[in-house]
Design a protein around this motif. Structure first.
Motif, mmCIF file in Angstrom:
data_model
loop_
_atom_site.group_PDB
_atom_site.id
_atom_site.type_symbol
_atom_site.label_atom_id
_atom_site.label_comp_id
_atom_site.label_asym_id
_atom_site.label_seq_id
_atom_site.Cartn_x
_atom_site.Cartn_y
_atom_site.Cartn_z
ATOM 1 N N ILE A 172 0.852 -1.185 0.000
ATOM 2 C CA ILE A 172 0.000 0.000 0.000
ATOM 3 C C ILE A 172 0.895 1.245 0.000
ATOM 4 C CG2 ILE A 172 -1.739 1.280 1.317
ATOM 5 C CD1 ILE A 172 -2.667 -1.396 2.476
ATOM 6 N N PRO A 173 0.585 2.256 -0.789
ATOM 7 C CA PRO A 173 1.420 3.459 -0.827
ATOM 8 C C PRO A 173 1.632 4.057 0.564
ATOM 9 C CG PRO A 173 -0.186 3.508 -2.608
ATOM 10 C CD PRO A 173 -0.535 2.335 -1.754
ATOM 11 N N ALA A 174 2.806 4.537 0.811
ATOM 12 C CA ALA A 174 3.128 5.129 2.106
ATOM 13 C C ALA A 174 2.231 6.332 2.388
ATOM 14 C CB ALA A 174 4.595 5.546 2.126
ATOM 15 N N ASN A 175 1.852 6.457 3.639
ATOM 16 C CA ASN A 175 1.046 7.587 4.118
ATOM 17 C C ASN A 175 -0.359 7.635 3.513
ATOM 18 O OD1 ASN A 175 3.250 8.563 5.681
ATOM 19 N ND2 ASN A 175 4.125 9.515 3.822
ATOM 20 N N ALA A 176 -0.792 6.562 2.863
ATOM 21 C CA ALA A 176 -2.161 6.518 2.349
ATOM 22 C C ALA A 176 -3.120 6.145 3.474
ATOM 23 C CB ALA A 176 -2.269 5.509 1.214
ATOM 24 N N HIS A 177 -4.350 6.622 3.368
ATOM 25 C CA HIS A 177 -5.393 6.306 4.333
ATOM 26 C C HIS A 177 -6.369 5.312 3.688
ATOM 27 C CE1 HIS A 177 -4.686 10.406 6.536
ATOM 28 N NE2 HIS A 177 -3.668 9.568 6.643
ATOM 29 N N THR A 178 -6.830 4.349 4.471
ATOM 30 C CA THR A 178 -7.706 3.299 3.925
ATOM 31 C C THR A 178 -9.160 3.567 4.307
ATOM 32 O OG1 THR A 178 -7.209 1.903 5.849
ATOM 33 C CG2 THR A 178 -5.924 1.525 3.853
ATOM 34 N N TYR A 179 -10.033 3.329 3.337
ATOM 35 C CA TYR A 179 -11.475 3.524 3.510
ATOM 36 C C TYR A 179 -12.227 2.316 2.955
ATOM 37 C CZ TYR A 179 -10.815 8.539 4.449
ATOM 38 O OH TYR A 179 -10.444 9.743 4.989
ATOM 39 N N GLU A 180 -13.397 2.095 3.536
ATOM 40 C CA GLU A 180 -14.344 1.148 2.939
ATOM 41 C C GLU A 180 -15.432 1.945 2.243
ATOM 42 O OE1 GLU A 180 -16.818 -2.871 4.069
ATOM 43 O OE2 GLU A 180 -16.938 -1.196 5.489
ATOM 44 N N ILE A 181 -15.546 1.744 0.939
ATOM 45 C CA ILE A 181 -16.614 2.374 0.160
ATOM 46 C C ILE A 181 -17.711 1.335 -0.033
ATOM 47 C CG2 ILE A 181 -17.222 3.462 -2.027
ATOM 48 C CD1 ILE A 181 -14.334 4.345 -2.304
ATOM 49 N N SER A 182 -18.938 1.682 0.285
ATOM 50 C CA SER A 182 -20.019 0.696 0.208
ATOM 51 C C SER A 182 -21.274 1.297 -0.407
ATOM 52 C CB SER A 182 -20.342 0.145 1.599
ATOM 53 O OG SER A 182 -20.720 1.178 2.483
ATOM 54 N N ILE A 183 -21.935 0.490 -1.193
ATOM 55 C CA ILE A 183 -23.267 0.790 -1.723
ATOM 56 C C ILE A 183 -24.241 -0.141 -1.022
ATOM 57 C CG2 ILE A 183 -24.777 0.633 -3.732
ATOM 58 C CD1 ILE A 183 -22.533 1.549 -5.472
ATOM 59 N N LEU A 196 -6.792 5.989 -6.712
ATOM 60 C CA LEU A 196 -7.127 5.008 -5.679
ATOM 61 C C LEU A 196 -6.303 3.739 -5.842
ATOM 62 C CD1 LEU A 196 -11.041 5.197 -5.615
ATOM 63 C CD2 LEU A 196 -9.472 6.120 -3.917
ATOM 64 N N SER A 197 -5.876 3.183 -4.726
ATOM 65 C CA SER A 197 -5.345 1.822 -4.704
ATOM 66 C C SER A 197 -6.475 0.912 -4.228
ATOM 67 C CB SER A 197 -4.160 1.713 -3.747
ATOM 68 O OG SER A 197 -3.056 2.445 -4.232
ATOM 69 N N LEU A 198 -6.715 -0.184 -4.950
ATOM 70 C CA LEU A 198 -7.786 -1.112 -4.598
ATOM 71 C C LEU A 198 -7.206 -2.263 -3.785
ATOM 72 C CD1 LEU A 198 -10.748 -1.951 -4.897
ATOM 73 C CD2 LEU A 198 -10.125 -3.115 -7.029
ATOM 74 N N LEU A 199 -7.756 -2.473 -2.599
ATOM 75 C CA LEU A 199 -7.246 -3.497 -1.697
ATOM 76 C C LEU A 199 -8.164 -4.709 -1.627
ATOM 77 C CD1 LEU A 199 -6.314 -1.082 1.252
ATOM 78 C CD2 LEU A 199 -5.067 -1.520 -0.872
ATOM 79 N N ASP A 200 -9.473 -4.468 -1.645
ATOM 80 C CA ASP A 200 -10.429 -5.566 -1.557
ATOM 81 C C ASP A 200 -11.722 -5.133 -2.234
ATOM 82 O OD1 ASP A 200 -11.400 -8.060 -0.921
ATOM 83 O OD2 ASP A 200 -11.883 -7.575 1.161
ATOM 84 N N PHE A 201 -12.504 -6.127 -2.671
ATOM 85 C CA PHE A 201 -13.784 -5.861 -3.342
ATOM 86 C C PHE A 201 -14.664 -7.076 -3.135
ATOM 87 C CE2 PHE A 201 -16.984 -5.487 -6.509
ATOM 88 C CZ PHE A 201 -17.029 -4.171 -6.957
ATOM 89 N N LYS A 202 -15.909 -6.858 -2.776
ATOM 90 C CA LYS A 202 -16.858 -7.969 -2.674
ATOM 91 C C LYS A 202 -18.263 -7.456 -2.930
ATOM 92 C CE LYS A 202 -16.852 -7.591 2.394
ATOM 93 N NZ LYS A 202 -16.563 -8.316 3.660
ATOM 94 N N GLY A 203 -19.030 -8.277 -3.629
ATOM 95 C CA GLY A 203 -20.410 -7.923 -3.919
ATOM 96 C C GLY A 203 -21.245 -9.165 -4.130
ATOM 97 N N ILE A 223 -12.426 -1.973 -0.240
ATOM 98 C CA ILE A 223 -11.442 -1.287 0.585
ATOM 99 C C ILE A 223 -10.452 -0.611 -0.352
ATOM 100 C CG2 ILE A 223 -9.725 -1.491 2.411
ATOM 101 C CD1 ILE A 223 -12.452 -2.274 3.356
ATOM 102 N N VAL A 224 -10.214 0.682 -0.133
ATOM 103 C CA VAL A 224 -9.309 1.444 -0.984
ATOM 104 C C VAL A 224 -8.316 2.206 -0.119
ATOM 105 C CG1 VAL A 224 -11.086 1.714 -2.765
ATOM 106 C CG2 VAL A 224 -10.759 3.515 -1.050
ATOM 107 N N ALA A 225 -7.212 2.582 -0.744
ATOM 108 C CA ALA A 225 -6.249 3.479 -0.106
ATOM 109 C C ALA A 225 -6.174 4.751 -0.932
ATOM 110 C CB ALA A 225 -4.880 2.817 -0.010
ATOM 111 N N VAL A 226 -6.182 5.890 -0.250
ATOM 112 C CA VAL A 226 -6.170 7.173 -0.941
ATOM 113 C C VAL A 226 -5.228 8.118 -0.189
ATOM 114 C CG1 VAL A 226 -8.191 7.991 0.346
ATOM 115 C CG2 VAL A 226 -7.618 9.044 -1.851
ATOM 116 N N SER A 227 -4.527 8.953 -0.923
ATOM 117 C CA SER A 227 -3.605 9.890 -0.292
ATOM 118 C C SER A 227 -4.376 10.961 0.462
ATOM 119 C CB SER A 227 -2.714 10.547 -1.351
ATOM 120 O OG SER A 227 -3.492 11.402 -2.169
ATOM 121 N N HIS A 228 -3.701 11.555 1.409
ATOM 122 C CA HIS A 228 -4.343 12.612 2.200
ATOM 123 C C HIS A 228 -4.835 13.742 1.294
ATOM 124 C CE1 HIS A 228 -5.104 15.507 5.372
ATOM 125 N NE2 HIS A 228 -4.277 16.369 4.786
#
Length: 485
Positions: A197-208, A244-251, A265-270
Motif C-alpha cells: 500500500i502506498p506510504a502515508n495513504a489512508h484506507t477507507y471502505e466504500i459501500s453501496i 485510488l489503490s484497490l485493496l479488496d472488493f466484494k459484492g 477497501i481502498v487506499a487514498v492519499s491525504h
C-alpha cells in the motif's frame, strides 16, 4: 408463530410455521428432510429417499377415485439465505421469524422462504387433510434447487408413478405457468498481482447499500440496481482521478440473487481525501436520479477502515475494474414469441477478490439454447481480452411450452369456474425444475401454480396471505377434478 396459527387454510399455515422453525438453506436441508420423513412415517404413508436426498411420499386415492390419473405435487426443500447486513442471523442454525404485516407475511430482516416453503407446506397439507379429495397422489420434494437444481438433476427414472406433475414454485396468483427458462453458470477468474500500500495513504471502505435486490430471473426485467455493477462503475469513472489503490472488493453472495450491497477497501492519499467525499456525493446524486425510483433507499458512503494486506497493482486494478464494468448485466433480449417475457438475461451474482485472483460468478438464463450460447460466447470473449480464465458449467434445460397440455387446459378451466375469470397463461423467465424432469419422465404433463410472492431471494420477500387461500382453493379443486386414466 402464533400469528400463523390464526391464518387460513390452517393446515397449510401450520406446516409453513414448522418449516420456518427448522433451518433449511441450500446444503442444509437435512434437518427439515428428517422431520418430513418422520412425519410421513407417523401418518403411515409410504415414504422413500433417493441417493440424491429427494423425498417421495405416496398417499392412496380418496375412496372412489382410484381410477383417476396419478398426480405428483412437487416443491423443493431449500430456501435462499439472504439477510440485511444489520441482521444477526445464522441460516444454518437460527429459525426464520415470520410476522404479519397487514395483508402480507414477512420475515424479520431475512428472506422468508415462502419460495418454495408455501408450496412445500401446501403439498404436506394435502397429505394431512383428509377432507381434500384426490386420486393416487405423490409428493416429490427435491434437494438444493436454489444452488444448482441438484435434486432435479439427480432424479432417477422409474421412481415416480405420476402421469401429471403440479409444480408449486410459481410466484403470482392468477398466473398459470407452462414453460420456463433454462440456465447456465459462468465463472471468470482473473489473475491479479499485489504490491505494498502506498506510504502515508489512508484506507477507507466504500459501500453501496439499500438496494432492493431480488430474484435474478423473475425480477430481472424490473431494472433494479446491481450493487456490484454500480460500484465497478464508480471506480471506472473516478478511480484514476482519485489515484485510488484497490485493496479488496466484494459484492453479492448468491449467483441467482441480484446483489443488494457491495463494498471495496481502498487506499487514498491525504491530498485526495476531500475529493473522494466530493465525488461520492456526485455519484450518489447520479444513482438517486437513475435508480431511486425503484431503489429508493440507495446509499453510498466511505468510512475509515483498517487493512493490513497488500494492494492490487495499477495494472491488475484496471483490468479487474474494466472487466467488471464492461460485463453486461440484466436483460439481454426480450422474447419475440412469448410477449412481455424476457428471452435471455445475465446476472452478475458474486464478485470476490482473493490474494492472487478475482472471481466473477454469473448466472445466464434463456428460453432458448442459442440465447445461452450467445452470452457464454460473449463472456468468453471478454475474458480473453482481459486475460481471464473462463468456464461455463451446470447447464440446465428450459421447460418448453406445450400448447396441447391437458393439465394446463384443466387448470385454466377450474380457475375460471372458481373465480369467474381466466388466468393468465405464462412462460416464466425464472428456472423451474420442470425442464429437468422431462429427461427421466418424458411423458409427464406439467403445470406450475403458486401464490403471490414478491421480493424472493431478498430480505424484502413477502407472501400475500389472501393469495395463499386462493392458491389452496385452486390446488384442491384441481386435484378433485383430475380425469380418469
Amino acid at each position: 408463530m402464533s400469528e400463523l396459527s390464526q391464518l387460513s387454510p390452517q393446515p397449510l399455515w401450520d406446516f409453513f410455521a414448522k418449516i420456518c422453525s427448522i433451518p433449511h438453506p441450500s446444503y442444509h436441508e437435512e434437518a427439515l428432510a428428517t422431520f418430513i420423513v418422520n412425519w410421513a412415517s407417523s401418518q403411515q404413508l409410504w415414504c422413500e429417499r433417493d441417493t440424491t436426498g429427494n423425498i417421495l411420499i405416496r398417499k392412496p386415492a380418496t375412496p372412489g377415485m382410484e381410477n383417476r390419473k396419478p398426480v405428483a405435487l412437487q416443491a423443493h426443500l431449500d430456501m435462499v439465505p439472504q439477510k440485511n447486513n444489520a441482521t444477526e442471523h445464522d441460516f444454518a442454525r437460527d429459525p426464520i421469524q415470520p410476522w404479519v404485516d397487514g395483508e402480507w407475511l414477512k420475515a424479520r430482516g431475512t428472506t422468508l422462504g415462502a419460495d418454495n416453503g408455501i408450496g412445500m407446506a401446501s403439498a404436506l397439507a394435502v397429505l394431512a387433510d383428509e377432507s381434500v379429495e384426490h386420486g393416487p397422489l405423490e409428493v416429490l420434494l427435491t434437494m438444493t434447487e436454489e444452488a444448482g437444481m441438484e435434486g432435479a438433476f439427480g432424479l432417477q427414472p422409474n421412481w415416480l408413478q405420476a402421469e401429471i406433475l403440479i409444480n408449486t414454485d410459481s410466484e403470482e396468483e392468477g398466473e398459470v405457468y407452462m414453460g420456463c427458462a433454462g440456465g447456465i453458470d459462468f465463472l471468470s477468474e482473473l489473475p491479479i498481482q499485489r504490491e505494498a500500500i502506498p506510504a502515508n495513504a489512508h484506507t477507507y471502505e466504500i459501500s453501496i447499500k439499500g438496494l432492493r435486490g431480488g430474484h435474478s430471473g423473475a425480477d430481472i426485467h424490473l431494472g433494479l440496481g446491481n450493487a456490484t455493477k454500480l460500484l465497478a462503475r464508480f471506480f471506472a469513472e473516478y478511480g484514476t482521478q482519485l489515484e485510488l489503490s484497490l485493496l479488496d472488493f466484494k459484492g453479492g453472495n448468491l449467483r441467482n440473487a441480484i446483489p443488494r450491497e457491495a463494498s471495496a477497501i481502498v487506499a487514498v492519499s491525504h491530498e485526495k481525501e476531500a475529493l473522494l467525499q466530493q465525488v461520492l456525493g456526485d455519484y450518489l446524486s447520479i444513482l438517486q436520479n437513475e435508480v431511486a425510483p425503484k431503489d429508493k433507499q440507495v446509499t453510498l458512503e466511505a468510512k475509515p477502515a483498517a487493512y493490513s494486506g497488500l494492494a492490487l497493482t495499477a495494472d491488475s486494478r484496471d483490468r479487474f475494474i474494466n472487466l467488471l464494468n464492461v460485463t453486461p448485466n440484466g436483460v439481454i433480449r426480450n422474447s419475440d414469441v412469448a410477449q412481455g417475457v424476457v428471452e435471455t438475461s445475465l446476472n452478475i451474482g458474486i464478485v470476490v477478490l482473493e490474494d492472487e485472483q478475482a472471481k466473477i460468478f454469473c448466472l445466464i438464463r434463456s428460453l432458448i439454447d442459442s440465447g445461452k450460447a450467445y452470452v457464454v460466447s460473449m463472456l468468453h470473449s471478454l475474458g480473453a481480452l482481459a486475460g481471464a480464465k473462463t468456464e461455463a458449467s451446470g447447464s440446465y434445460p428450459g421447460w418448453q411450452p406445450d400448447a396441447n397440455s391437458a393439465i394446463m387446459g384443466l387448470t385454466r378451466e377450474i380457475y375460471l369456474k372458481l373465480f369467474g375469470k381466466k388466468p393468465s397463461i405464462q412462460v416464466i423467465h425464472a428456472g423451474l425444475e420442470c425442464g429437468l424432469f422431462r429427461k427421466p419422465y418424458p411423458h409427464l404433463d406439467m403445470v406450475s401454480i403458486g401464490p403471490t410472492i414478491t421480493g424472493p431471494h431478498s430480505p424484502d420477500e413477502q407472501v400475500h396471505i389472501g393469495s395463499v387461500a386462493l392458491y389452496w382453493q385452486l390446488l384442491t379443486a384441481l386435484l378433485k377434478a383430475i380425469p380418469t386414466k
